[in-house]
Motif scaffolding. Sequence first.
Motif, PDB file in Angstrom:
ATOM      1  N   SER A   2       0.796  -1.225   0.000  1.00  0.00           N
ATOM      2  CA  SER A   2       0.000   0.000   0.000  1.00  0.00           C
ATOM      3  C   SER A   2       0.829   1.276   0.000  1.00  0.00           C
ATOM      4  O   SER A   2       0.396   2.290  -0.520  1.00  0.00           O
ATOM      5  CB  SER A   2      -0.957   0.000   1.189  1.00  0.00           C
ATOM      6  N   ASP A   3       2.036   1.246   0.574  1.00  0.00           N
ATOM      7  CA  ASP A   3       2.839   2.462   0.606  1.00  0.00           C
ATOM      8  C   ASP A   3       3.746   2.604  -0.621  1.00  0.00           C
ATOM      9  O   ASP A   3       4.453   3.590  -0.755  1.00  0.00           O
ATOM     10  CB  ASP A   3       3.656   2.542   1.887  1.00  0.00           C
ATOM     11  N   LEU A   4       3.706   1.638  -1.525  1.00  0.00           N
ATOM     12  CA  LEU A   4       4.495   1.704  -2.745  1.00  0.00           C
ATOM     13  C   LEU A   4       3.629   2.208  -3.897  1.00  0.00           C
ATOM     14  O   LEU A   4       2.415   2.033  -3.890  1.00  0.00           O
ATOM     15  CB  LEU A   4       5.053   0.318  -3.076  1.00  0.00           C
ATOM     16  N   LYS A   6       1.562   2.697  -7.291  1.00  0.00           N
ATOM     17  CA  LYS A   6       0.745   1.784  -8.107  1.00  0.00           C
ATOM     18  C   LYS A   6       1.260   1.741  -9.544  1.00  0.00           C
ATOM     19  O   LYS A   6       1.169   0.721 -10.209  1.00  0.00           O
ATOM     20  CB  LYS A   6      -0.724   2.223  -8.108  1.00  0.00           C
ATOM     21  N   ASN A  18      15.616   1.762  -3.388  1.00  0.00           N
ATOM     22  CA  ASN A  18      15.688   1.189  -2.041  1.00  0.00           C
ATOM     23  C   ASN A  18      16.691   0.049  -1.980  1.00  0.00           C
ATOM     24  O   ASN A  18      17.465  -0.052  -1.015  1.00  0.00           O
ATOM     25  CB  ASN A  18      14.311   0.704  -1.589  1.00  0.00           C
ATOM     26  N   LYS A  33       9.506  -3.866   4.227  1.00  0.00           N
ATOM     27  CA  LYS A  33       8.374  -3.106   3.695  1.00  0.00           C
ATOM     28  C   LYS A  33       7.054  -3.878   3.770  1.00  0.00           C
ATOM     29  O   LYS A  33       6.023  -3.369   3.354  1.00  0.00           O
ATOM     30  CB  LYS A  33       8.631  -2.715   2.236  1.00  0.00           C
TER      31      LYS A  33
END
Length: 59
Positions: A2-4, A6, A18, A33
């Motif tokens: 969800s924090d990456l 789309k 990263n 992550k």
Amino acid sequence: MSDLPKDLVMLLSVVNTNLRDFYSDLEEFCRAKDVNKDELVCKLATIGYEYDKETNQFR
């Protein structure tokens, strides 16, 4: 994931950055992550990228 991003190209960029700057391998990145490794690999494969363990990046 969800924090990456789309968007798959943005996802590729964020993941490779990263991996280069903070993580020694894909497994460590995914644990940190809370990302499903198989799902990530499949998503990036759809745009023609595979994880290269030797260089620690998707190419």
